[in-house]
Design an enzyme around this catalytic site. Structure first.
Site, PDB file in Angstrom:
ATOM      1  N   ASP A 126       8.808   2.545   1.354  1.00 32.45           N
ATOM      2  CA  ASP A 126       9.794   2.143   0.355  1.00 32.45           C
ATOM      3  C   ASP A 126      10.541   3.350  -0.172  1.00 32.45           C
ATOM      4  O   ASP A 126      11.685   3.226  -0.608  1.00 32.45           O
ATOM      5  CB  ASP A 126       9.103   1.375  -0.770  1.00 32.45           C
ATOM      6  CG  ASP A 126       8.691   0.010  -0.269  1.00 32.45           C
ATOM      7  OD1 ASP A 126       7.651  -0.080   0.401  1.00 32.45           O
ATOM      8  OD2 ASP A 126       9.456  -0.951  -0.475  1.00 32.45           O
TER       9      ASP A 126
HETATM   10  C1  LIG Z   1      10.774  -1.717   6.119  1.00 35.35           C
HETATM   11  S1  LIG Z   1      10.172  -2.490   4.702  1.00 35.35           S
HETATM   12  C2  LIG Z   1       9.440  -1.254   3.784  1.00 35.35           C
HETATM   13  C3  LIG Z   1       8.359  -1.746   2.844  1.00 35.35           C
HETATM   14  O1  LIG Z   1       8.743  -2.842   1.949  1.00 35.35           O
HETATM   15  C4  LIG Z   1       7.580  -3.668   1.716  1.00 35.35           C
HETATM   16  O2  LIG Z   1       7.367  -3.922   0.347  1.00 35.35           O
HETATM   17  P1  LIG Z   1       7.775  -5.356  -0.298  1.00 35.35           P
HETATM   18  O3  LIG Z   1       7.281  -6.424   0.637  1.00 35.35           O
HETATM   19  O4  LIG Z   1       7.078  -5.364  -1.655  1.00 35.35           O
HETATM   20  O5  LIG Z   1       9.273  -5.316  -0.424  1.00 35.35           O
HETATM   21  C5  LIG Z   1       6.443  -2.860   2.272  1.00 35.35           C
HETATM   22  O6  LIG Z   1       6.046  -1.828   1.365  1.00 35.35           O
HETATM   23  C6  LIG Z   1       7.114  -2.281   3.504  1.00 35.35           C
HETATM   24  O7  LIG Z   1       6.358  -1.307   4.132  1.00 35.35           O
END
Ligand SMILES: CSC[C@H]1O[C@H](OP(=O)(O)O)[C@H](O)[C@@H]1O
Length: 351
Positions: A246
Site C-alpha cells: 500500500d
Molecule cells: C495491489 S493492492 C495493494 C494492497 O491493498 C490491499 O489492502 P486493502 O484490501 O485493504 O485495500 C492489500 O494490502 C494489498 O496488498
C-alpha cells in the site's frame, strides 16, 4: 471473460461490489466523488491501485456533468475534490500521489492562457483516463520482472511454489495485478508448481478474492488460514513469498495488509525469499521510514462480524489495524515495472 472490477465507458463508471464477492457479482454505479469516496471507504473497491483509479474516475464523471465559468474555478474544484478523495483511506499512497500530480496539472493548465476552460477540462480528464491502461501495462511488467527474479534463484527449468497474502490481483488494480500478477506470469510461463494464498482475516481478501481469481483461471492453488503460514513453511517447500504494497517508503519499509509482517518474519526464519510487488505509483519517497506511515484502523465490527453475522463475543473490544509495516531488512526485493530493486537501492532511483 476476464474479471472486470472497474467498468468505465461513455462517462458511466461502475465497480464490482467486492463486499459481495464471491457469492454475488453485482456492479454499482459511481455517479461522482461522493459515491467514489463511499465505495473506497466501505471497501466496495479496495487495493491501492484500484482505489486511485476509481477515485480519480469518479472525479471525471462529476466534471463531465458540470459547466465551469473559468479555469481558476475548475482548478479549485479539482483540488478540493481530490483532497476529499484522498481522505477516504490514509495508508495506500497511490491516490495521494495521483492527487498531487493531478492538482499540479490543473494548476499548470489554469495558467495556460492559450487554452479555454473547456480545453483545460478535456486535457485534465484525458490524464485520468490514461491511468487504467498505464496500470495494466505496469502490472504486466511487474509480473514478468517478478517471475524472472524468483526463477533466477532456482535451477533452470525448475518450477516454483509461491505464497501470497491478501488480494493483489485484478480485483486490487485495473487488471492483472501486482503480486498476483507475478504468480500469473509464472503460471503463464509454465514455471508455477503451486500457489498458496492466505485467507486474510478479517475482510478475507484471500479467501474471497484471490481464491476466486485463482480458481477462475485454473491456477494450481491452495487456500490456508492466516495462522497456518509458519506450519506451511515448515512442512512444504515454499520457493518464495510475493505480496503487494500500500505504501513503500524511501528506505524500503513497506506497509501492506495486516499479517504481512508476520509472514516476513516467518519467511526470514525459514530462509524463504520475500518479495514485495508494487508499481512506482505505490512508492512514497517523501517518507523516510516505515515508522512514519499512518496505519488505518478499521471498525471493530469488521472483526466481530462477517456479512452481518456476529462471530465474536458481544462486548469484546477490538484492535483492527488494516495494515502493518514490514521492515526493509526482511525484504529480498521490491518488484516494480522498471525492474527489481533491493530496498536500499530505492533512495537512489529517480521516480
Ligand atoms: C495491489 S493492492 C495493494 C494492497 O491493498 C490491499 O489492502 P486493502 O484490501 O485493504 O485495500 C492489500 O494490502 C494489498 O496488498
Amino acid at each position: 471473460m476476464t474479471l472486470e472490477p472497474i467498468r468505465y465507458k461513455n462517462n458511466q463508471l461502475e465497480i464490482l461490489d467486492q463486499l459481495l464477492l464471491p457469492g454475488q457479482s453485482k456492479y454499482i454505479k459511481i455517479n461522482g466523488v461522493e459515491d467514489g469516496w463511499n465505495a473506497i471507504r466501505n471497501m466496495q473497491v479496495r487495493g491501492a491501485p484500484a482505489i486511485a483509479i476509481v477515485g480519480c474516475l469518479s472525479l471525471v464523471v462529476e466534471l463531465n456533468k458540470q459547466q465551469f465559468s473559468n479555469k481558476d474555478e475548475l482548478r479549485d474544484i479539482i483540488g478540493d475534490k481530490l483532497k476529499y478523495l484522498v481522505s477516504a483511506r490514509p495508508t495506500a499512497v497511490n491516490i495521494k500521489i495521483a492527487a498531487d500530480e493531478l492538482t499540479n496539472l490543473a494548476g499548470n493548465l489554469s495558467k495556460n492562457e492559450s487554452i479555454s476552460v473547456e480545453e483545460m477540462r478535456k486535457r485534465f480528464i484525458a490524464a485520468i483516463e490514461s491511468m487504467p491502461e498505464k496500470d495494466l501495462n505496469d502490472n504486466k511488467s511487474i509480473g514478468d520482472h517478478g517471475a524472472k527474479a524468483v526463477l533466477d534463484l532456482y535451477p533452470k527449468n525448475s518450477k516454483v511454489t509461491m505464497l501470497t497474502h491478501c488480494n493483489t490481483g485484478s480485483l486490487a488494480t485495473y487488471s492483472y495485478g501486482t503480486a498476483l500478477g507475478v504468480i500469473r506470469s509464472l503460471h503463464a510461463q509454465g514455471r508455477l508448481e503451486h500457489a498458496y494464498c492466505t485467507e486474510t482475516r478479517p475482510y478475507l481478501q484471500g479467501a474471497r478474492l484471490t481464491a476466486y481469481e485463482l480458481v477462475y483461471e485454473k491456477i494450481p492453488s491452495t487456500l490456508i488460514v492466516d495462522s497456518a503460514v509458519s506450519a506451511l513453511m515448515k512442512e512444504k517447500k515454499i520457493s518464495g513469498v510475493v505480496v503487494g504494497a500500500d505504501r513503500v517508503v524511501a528506505n524500503g519499509d513497506t506497509a501492506n495488509k495486516i499479517g504481512t509482517y508476520t509472514i516476513a518474519v516467518v519467511a526470514k526464519y525459514h530462509n524463504v525469499p520475500f518479495f514485495v510487488a508494487a508499481p512506482f505509483t505505490s512508492i512514497d519517497m517523501n517518507i523516510k521510514s516505515g515508522h512514519e506511515i499512518v496505519i488505518e484502523e478499521r471498525p471493530d465490527k469488521e472483526t466481530t462480524h462477517f456479512q452481518g453475522l456476529r462471530i465474536a463475543a458481544e462486548g469484546i473490544p477490538c484492535w483492527n489495524p488494516a495494515f502493518d509495516v514490514t521492515p526493509a531488512s526482511l525484504i529480498t526485493g521490491i518488484i516494480t515495472e522498471r525492474g527489481v530493486f533491493r530496498p536500499d537501492e530505492l533512495k537512489d532511483l529517480r521516480l
